[in-house]
Design a protein around this motif. Structure first.
Motif, PDB file in Angstrom:
ATOM      1  N   ALA A  75       0.827  -1.207   0.000  1.00  0.00           N
ATOM      2  CA  ALA A  75       0.000   0.000   0.000  1.00  0.00           C
ATOM      3  C   ALA A  75       0.859   1.254   0.000  1.00  0.00           C
ATOM      4  N   ASP A  76       1.853   1.289   0.880  1.00  0.00           N
ATOM      5  CA  ASP A  76       2.665   2.501   1.043  1.00  0.00           C
ATOM      6  C   ASP A  76       3.625   2.739  -0.114  1.00  0.00           C
ATOM      7  N   LEU A  77       4.236   1.684  -0.612  1.00  0.00           N
ATOM      8  CA  LEU A  77       5.303   1.840  -1.600  1.00  0.00           C
ATOM      9  C   LEU A  77       4.807   1.826  -3.040  1.00  0.00           C
ATOM     10  N   LEU A  78       3.635   1.253  -3.271  1.00  0.00           N
ATOM     11  CA  LEU A  78       3.125   1.168  -4.637  1.00  0.00           C
ATOM     12  C   LEU A  78       1.900   2.038  -4.895  1.00  0.00           C
ATOM     13  N   LEU A  79       0.858   1.859  -4.105  1.00  0.00           N
ATOM     14  CA  LEU A  79      -0.450   2.402  -4.466  1.00  0.00           C
ATOM     15  C   LEU A  79      -0.741   3.798  -3.949  1.00  0.00           C
ATOM     16  N   ASP A  80      -0.266   4.144  -2.783  1.00  0.00           N
ATOM     17  CA  ASP A  80      -0.610   5.430  -2.189  1.00  0.00           C
ATOM     18  C   ASP A  80       0.331   6.518  -2.686  1.00  0.00           C
ATOM     19  N   ALA A  81      -0.167   7.362  -3.575  1.00  0.00           N
ATOM     20  CA  ALA A  81       0.666   8.425  -4.149  1.00  0.00           C
ATOM     21  C   ALA A  81       1.030   9.479  -3.116  1.00  0.00           C
ATOM     22  N   ALA A  82       0.193   9.643  -2.091  1.00  0.00           N
ATOM     23  CA  ALA A  82       0.427  10.698  -1.105  1.00  0.00           C
ATOM     24  C   ALA A  82       1.297  10.246   0.060  1.00  0.00           C
ATOM     25  N   HIS A  83       1.648   8.973   0.111  1.00  0.00           N
ATOM     26  CA  HIS A  83       2.437   8.485   1.236  1.00  0.00           C
ATOM     27  C   HIS A  83       3.837   9.093   1.177  1.00  0.00           C
ATOM     28  N   GLY A  84       4.231   9.764   2.259  1.00  0.00           N
ATOM     29  CA  GLY A  84       5.478  10.517   2.227  1.00  0.00           C
ATOM     30  C   GLY A  84       6.681   9.838   2.848  1.00  0.00           C
ATOM     31  N   ASP A  85       6.473   8.831   3.652  1.00  0.00           N
ATOM     32  CA  ASP A  85       7.586   8.198   4.364  1.00  0.00           C
ATOM     33  C   ASP A  85       7.818   6.797   3.806  1.00  0.00           C
ATOM     34  N   ARG A  86       8.350   6.741   2.592  1.00  0.00           N
ATOM     35  CA  ARG A  86       8.586   5.450   1.956  1.00  0.00           C
ATOM     36  C   ARG A  86       9.918   4.866   2.427  1.00  0.00           C
ATOM     37  N   ARG A  87       9.847   3.721   3.035  1.00  0.00           N
ATOM     38  CA  ARG A  87      11.052   3.036   3.519  1.00  0.00           C
ATOM     39  C   ARG A  87      11.157   1.688   2.808  1.00  0.00           C
ATOM     40  N   TYR A  88      12.115   1.603   1.911  1.00  0.00           N
ATOM     41  CA  TYR A  88      12.259   0.421   1.078  1.00  0.00           C
ATOM     42  C   TYR A  88      13.088  -0.650   1.791  1.00  0.00           C
ATOM     43  N   PRO A  89      12.585  -1.871   1.823  1.00  0.00           N
ATOM     44  CA  PRO A  89      13.365  -2.953   2.456  1.00  0.00           C
ATOM     45  C   PRO A  89      14.570  -3.369   1.617  1.00  0.00           C
ATOM     46  N   SER A  90      14.585  -2.970   0.352  1.00  0.00           N
ATOM     47  CA  SER A  90      15.715  -3.262  -0.532  1.00  0.00           C
ATOM     48  C   SER A  90      15.745  -2.199  -1.628  1.00  0.00           C
ATOM     49  N   VAL A  91      16.811  -2.196  -2.407  1.00  0.00           N
ATOM     50  CA  VAL A  91      16.948  -1.204  -3.473  1.00  0.00           C
ATOM     51  C   VAL A  91      16.077  -1.611  -4.665  1.00  0.00           C
ATOM     52  N   TRP A  92      15.169  -0.733  -5.035  1.00  0.00           N
ATOM     53  CA  TRP A  92      14.282  -1.022  -6.152  1.00  0.00           C
ATOM     54  C   TRP A  92      14.945  -0.641  -7.479  1.00  0.00           C
ATOM     55  N   PRO A  93      14.699  -1.401  -8.542  1.00  0.00           N
ATOM     56  CA  PRO A  93      15.224  -1.030  -9.855  1.00  0.00           C
ATOM     57  C   PRO A  93      14.578   0.259 -10.358  1.00  0.00           C
ATOM     58  N   LEU A  94      15.332   1.020 -11.137  1.00  0.00           N
ATOM     59  CA  LEU A  94      14.822   2.296 -11.637  1.00  0.00           C
ATOM     60  C   LEU A  94      13.580   2.109 -12.498  1.00  0.00           C
ATOM     61  N   SER A  95      13.502   1.016 -13.225  1.00  0.00           N
ATOM     62  CA  SER A  95      12.337   0.790 -14.086  1.00  0.00           C
ATOM     63  C   SER A  95      11.057   0.671 -13.260  1.00  0.00           C
ATOM     64  N   LEU A  96      11.121   0.032 -12.098  1.00  0.00           N
ATOM     65  CA  LEU A  96       9.950  -0.098 -11.228  1.00  0.00           C
ATOM     66  C   LEU A  96       9.593   1.245 -10.600  1.00  0.00           C
ATOM     67  N   LEU A  97      10.600   1.981 -10.146  1.00  0.00           N
ATOM     68  CA  LEU A  97      10.361   3.315  -9.588  1.00  0.00           C
ATOM     69  C   LEU A  97       9.733   4.231 -10.637  1.00  0.00           C
ATOM     70  N   ALA A  98      10.219   4.146 -11.873  1.00  0.00           N
ATOM     71  CA  ALA A  98       9.679   4.983 -12.945  1.00  0.00           C
ATOM     72  C   ALA A  98       8.239   4.587 -13.271  1.00  0.00           C
ATOM     73  N   PHE A  99       7.960   3.292 -13.253  1.00  0.00           N
ATOM     74  CA  PHE A  99       6.597   2.813 -13.501  1.00  0.00           C
ATOM     75  C   PHE A  99       5.631   3.389 -12.484  1.00  0.00           C
ATOM     76  N   ARG A 100       5.981   3.280 -11.214  1.00  0.00           N
ATOM     77  CA  ARG A 100       5.103   3.800 -10.168  1.00  0.00           C
ATOM     78  C   ARG A 100       4.957   5.310 -10.274  1.00  0.00           C
ATOM     79  N   ALA A 101       6.062   6.032 -10.419  1.00  0.00           N
ATOM     80  CA  ALA A 101       6.024   7.497 -10.463  1.00  0.00           C
ATOM     81  C   ALA A 101       5.230   8.003 -11.660  1.00  0.00           C
ATOM     82  N   THR A 102       5.392   7.352 -12.810  1.00  0.00           N
ATOM     83  CA  THR A 102       4.674   7.784 -14.001  1.00  0.00           C
ATOM     84  C   THR A 102       3.180   7.546 -13.871  1.00  0.00           C
TER      85      THR A 102
END
Length: 572
Positions: free
Chosen positions: A62-89
């Motif tokens: 919920a926090d890392l993928l779906l909630d656009a307004a969630h401000g305190d994202r704490r990743y348990p591991s390093v995400w690939p740029l392609s996944l980060l770009a997918f979510r952000a776009t």
């Protein structure tokens, strides 16, 4: 509370980016979660995505993928740029789904503030308008009714046509509550009969209020009752045929024969003596098509919302009715102009009403809330499942062959603009509700895994039986899978006691979190698909000389299809 106004160039640029993005990830939006195992959907994701997503907890999804307004994202591991770009776009391209004052709030509060004192009764809607109306609908008719009233003031109109009026809840609020002259059209004859009956109940309640409070400005029924028309709106007919349909029959009294709904019981007191306007259009226009239960609408840069809807709600939504300026009349060639409205458009009706708005000289403004995008016709899918065809008895001249999507010439010319049935169906899902389930780690989350597992066992026996329709199994999340499977197999005429390999069942159950992750990825695209559909309609209006605005009018946690497209025509 409005989305920023986009220029014509900005609208076209955004539509290009939306089409390109959705085309690139169509393999996600077009996939069916019930085929997670049969089509091995997990391994269609990039390996780097699989590695970082497979161990996420539900709240992390919920926090890392779906909630656009969630401000305190704490990743348990390093995400690939392609996944980060997918979510952000995905978040950047979708229209904001919350009003300005609500943006940034958590999704923990499901119901709006008007329901804080009483969970089932809006504190901002008069009690006479809450009878028979569920809380969600109370919220919607109050907000949309106030917006329609402002649009009428902006266009100097006092007449409204409510298409897809259902049981008449919005119609009654517009007529009795806001003093507008309303004609309502609904295809389901049973709902028309109910709307007429509810009108009379409200009039009887008003009479009691008048006697108790000496409320001298309560208007007599002959001036305040809305006009109900039973008929199916043909999406291929001209606007002239639509106007003719609205004026095709005379009013009948409450005691006269009504459309093919249940017999009406006489109401207490003098209420059955009051005249209610119920019209049945000729059989060439009538049907039981639920598609005529909703509308499309638009907005303009000349927008009526110069002040907050909330600020005027308390004034306009009191328990006493406003005086009505004239008897409810049906728009005809020599009649005053009117505003077109409808609450929750279904399928092609939304596009139909937009075209009537553009072409009919009598329609000055339009407000509408869309829904059921999967029922929209497209060139690739001209008869989508669930769409009800025109009555075979229809003799209306069919002039239009346009599809419900795309409507605009611009989007029609974009490469990759096509939206599959599944992508459009996904756009109807409630992302806010799913976020709540994830954060609560709800047992309901297992149902997608259960259905995907069942699909594998069905195809083992019947490879030709793909995505069979299995109606909702009550409290499926509380059942062990073996019991769920027994009930589901029986619904597709397979042996309920068919043996299930226990080791295979357990292996699939262990992948439940992967099923949830994959569904969340597809759900992330849902608002993007909805944005393209609505933007296409805005561009269609712009191509026809009408500016529009999109208003996230309802609380999305309470009413997922919360966008209202609002437009009014420039004079001359």
């Amino acid at each position: 509370m409005l989305t920023p106004t986009l220029s014509a160039g900005q609208q076209r640029d955004l539509s290009e980016r939306l089409s390109a993005f959705l085309s690139h990830y169509s393999h996600v939006s077009d996939s069916y979660i019930i085929e997670f195992f049969t089509e091995d959907l997990w391994h269609t994701l990039p390996d780097t995505w699989q590695q970082v997503l497979q161990d996420l907890s539900y709240p992390q999804i919920a926090d890392l993928l779906l909630d656009a307004a969630h401000g305190d994202r704490r990743y348990p591991s390093v995400w690939p740029l392609s996944l980060l770009a997918f979510r952000a776009t995905a978040h950047a391209l979708a229209f904001p789904r919350e009003c300005g004052r609500e943006q940034g709030r958590t999704a923990s509060s499901v119901k709006p503030e008007e329901f804080q004192e009483n969970q089932s009764q809006s504190s901002l809607l008069g009690h006479i308008f809450r009878k028979h109306v569920k809380p969600k609908k109370q919220h919607e008719i109050r907000k949309l009714g106030t917006l329609v009233k402002r649009l009428c003031e902006q266009t100097d109109c006092s007449s409204v046509v409510d298409v897809g009026s259902g049981q008449g809840h919005l119609t009654r609020f517009l007529s009795f509550g806001l003093g507008l002259s309303v004609t309502a059209i609904e295809a389901d004859h049973t709902l028309v009969a109910m709307a007429s009956r509810f009108d009379q109940q409200l009039l009887w309640a008003l009479e009691k209020e008048k006697q108790k409070k000496s409320c001298s400005f309560l208007v007599p029924a002959s001036q305040s009752s809305p006009r109900h028309v039973a008929g199916w709106v043909n999406p291929k007919a001209s606007w002239e045929a639509f106007i003719k349909q609205l004026s095709a029959a005379d009013c009948v009294s409450e005691g006269s024969p009504t459309p093919s709904g249940p017999s009406k019981k006489k109401l207490r007191g003098s209420e059955h003596e009051q005249s209610t306007c119920v019209v049945q259009t000729p059989s060439c226009c009538a049907s039981t098509d639920s598609d005529s239960r909703s509308l499309d609408s638009e907005s303009t840069s000349q927008h009526p919302l110069n002040t907050s809807v909330e600020e005027s709600s308390a004034e306009n939504c009191c328990s006493c009715v406003q005086p009505v300026c004239q008897e409810a009349v049906c728009p005809q060639e020599n009649s005053p102009d009117f505003v077109l409205t409808g609450l929750h458009a279904c399928g092609d009706l939304s596009a139909t009403l937009l075209r009537h708005f553009v072409n009919c000289p009598h329609v000055r403004g339009i407000t509408s809330v869309a829904c059921c995008y999967m029922k929209i016709t497209t060139k690739e899918n001209p008869s989508p499942p669930g769409r009800v065809a025109a009555p075979q008895t229809s003799s209306q001249e069919e002039l239009h062959s346009e599809f419900g999507y795309p409507m605009s010439s611009w989007v029609r010319g974009l490469p990759g603009h096509q939206l599959s049935y599944k992508a459009r169906e996904g756009a109807c899902h409630a992302i806010e509700d799913y976020v709540r389930r994830l954060r609560e780690e709800s047992e309901l989350l297992k149902t997608h895994c259960y259905r995907a597992m069942l699909e594998t066992f069905i195809r083992d026996t019947r490879p030709d039986l793909r995505r069979a329709g299995i109606q909702t199994i009550k409290k499926a999340h509380l059942l062990p899978f073996t019991e769920y499977a027994r009930l589901g197999l029986a619904r597709v005429s397979l042996p309920p006691e068919m043996p299930l390999d226990p080791e295979r069942v357990e292996a699939m159950l262990r992948q439940q979190s992967r099923v949830v992750v994959y569904f969340s990825l597809s759900l992330l695209l849902a608002p993007v698909v909805e944005t393209l559909v609505l933007l296409d309609r805005m561009i269609y209006l712009q191509e026809n000389g009408v500016d529009s605005q999109l208003v996230p009018l309802f609380n999305p946690n309470f009413s997922p299809r919360n966008f209202v497209l609002v437009a009014l025509k420039p004079r001359g």
